[in-house]
Design a protein around this motif. Structure first.
Motif, mmCIF file in Angstrom:
data_model
loop_
_atom_site.group_PDB
_atom_site.id
_atom_site.type_symbol
_atom_site.label_atom_id
_atom_site.label_comp_id
_atom_site.label_asym_id
_atom_site.label_seq_id
_atom_site.Cartn_x
_atom_site.Cartn_y
_atom_site.Cartn_z
ATOM 1 N N GLN A 33 -38.683 8.967 -5.731
ATOM 2 C CA GLN A 33 -38.105 7.620 -5.670
ATOM 3 C C GLN A 33 -39.210 6.564 -5.687
ATOM 4 N N GLU A 34 -40.273 6.821 -4.941
ATOM 5 C CA GLU A 34 -41.402 5.888 -4.897
ATOM 6 C C GLU A 34 -42.080 5.786 -6.262
ATOM 7 N N LEU A 35 -42.331 6.928 -6.899
ATOM 8 C CA LEU A 35 -42.971 6.918 -8.223
ATOM 9 C C LEU A 35 -42.112 6.198 -9.252
ATOM 10 N N ILE A 36 -40.830 6.489 -9.269
ATOM 11 C CA ILE A 36 -39.917 5.870 -10.232
ATOM 12 C C ILE A 36 -39.840 4.365 -9.992
ATOM 13 N N HIS A 37 -39.779 3.970 -8.736
ATOM 14 C CA HIS A 37 -39.746 2.536 -8.421
ATOM 15 C C HIS A 37 -41.020 1.837 -8.914
ATOM 16 N N LYS A 38 -42.170 2.457 -8.658
ATOM 17 C CA LYS A 38 -43.444 1.879 -9.118
ATOM 18 C C LYS A 38 -43.463 1.750 -10.639
ATOM 19 N N ALA A 39 -43.026 2.785 -11.333
ATOM 20 C CA ALA A 39 -43.042 2.757 -12.799
ATOM 21 C C ALA A 39 -42.095 1.682 -13.329
ATOM 22 N N ARG A 40 -40.866 1.666 -12.837
ATOM 23 C CA ARG A 40 -39.891 0.688 -13.315
ATOM 24 C C ARG A 40 -40.347 -0.737 -13.029
ATOM 25 N N THR A 41 -40.922 -0.969 -11.857
ATOM 26 C CA THR A 41 -41.401 -2.298 -11.484
ATOM 27 C C THR A 41 -42.494 -2.773 -12.437
ATOM 28 N N ALA A 42 -43.328 -1.842 -12.887
ATOM 29 C CA ALA A 42 -44.430 -2.183 -13.798
ATOM 30 C C ALA A 42 -44.016 -2.158 -15.264
ATOM 31 N N GLY A 43 -42.765 -1.811 -15.537
ATOM 32 C CA GLY A 43 -42.318 -1.743 -16.925
ATOM 33 C C GLY A 43 -42.808 -0.507 -17.653
ATOM 34 N N ILE A 69 -32.337 9.926 -7.780
ATOM 35 C CA ILE A 69 -33.367 9.532 -8.757
ATOM 36 C C ILE A 69 -32.763 9.383 -10.157
ATOM 37 N N ALA A 70 -31.482 9.176 -10.235
ATOM 38 C CA ALA A 70 -30.777 9.149 -11.526
ATOM 39 C C ALA A 70 -31.421 8.174 -12.504
ATOM 40 N N PRO A 71 -31.484 8.581 -13.773
ATOM 41 C CA PRO A 71 -32.050 7.696 -14.795
ATOM 42 C C PRO A 71 -31.166 6.471 -15.013
ATOM 43 N N ASN A 72 -31.829 5.385 -15.386
ATOM 44 C CA ASN A 72 -31.107 4.200 -15.846
ATOM 45 C C ASN A 72 -30.552 4.485 -17.231
#
Length: 181
Positions: A33-43, A69-72
């Protein structure tokens, strides 16, 4: 600037079933969840891989990617039938289309799909970062899951990937060129 993507491998509901859950699954989900949030936040694009076989039957609840952790809707989900996320899939083509050179890899299972995909990504010329606290497996007949994870971190980190912990992974965007770094 080189572009980066996060690759999340086989984090599917069956792996968290109470009858035989993956080792330390709750912490794995928190780290992802943390990794995905970091990636999405940074585009930074997030690619998901979903395994298909007799246990992970397409369309069943066990096969679904874990809801935490479902994909967008716009994120890519690659379907595979072997431990190699590149074998007979369009993952390589999709990464090339995005001009990705760096892959940050996490997911399941350490000794099968994570190991094989990490080695293959390296062989295909990607710079690979394996998130050493964001992949898991089960105990084997001879080794504990923790021993398997530690062993694979050592082997993969010596030849095929840089190792980082979740907290060390940072994604950023070069604002001047709009390229992901």
């Amino acid at each position: 600037m080189e572009k980066t993507a996060l690759l999340v491998i086989d984090v599917q509901n069956a792996m968290f079933d109470e009858s035989g859950p993956i080792y330390d699954g709750e912490q794995l989900l928190k780290n992802l969840q943390e990794l995905i949030h970091k990636a999405r936040t940074a585009g930074v694009p997030v690619f998901f891989v979903q395994h298909n076989d007799e246990e992970f039957v397409t369309g069943t609840p066990a096969w679904e990617i874990h809801p935490s952790i479902a994909p967008n809707e716009e994120e890519v989900v690659i379907q595979k039938e072997t431990p190699d996320s590149f074998h007979e899939t369009d993952l390589h083509e999709k990464l090339q289309a995005e001009q990705i050179q760096n892959l940050v890899i996490a997911g399941n299972a350490t000794d099968y799909c994570v190991d094989t995909t990490t080695r293959r990504a390296f062989s295909l010329g990607f710079h690979v970062t394996l998130v050493k606290d964001a992949h898991r497996t089960w105990d084997s007949n001879t080794l504990s899951a923790k021993q398997i994870i530690d062993h694979h971190n050592e082997v993969l980190g010596n030849a095929f990937a840089d190792l980082k912990e979740t907290r060390e992974v940072e994604f950023s965007i070069d604002v001047l060129s709009k390229n992901r770094v």
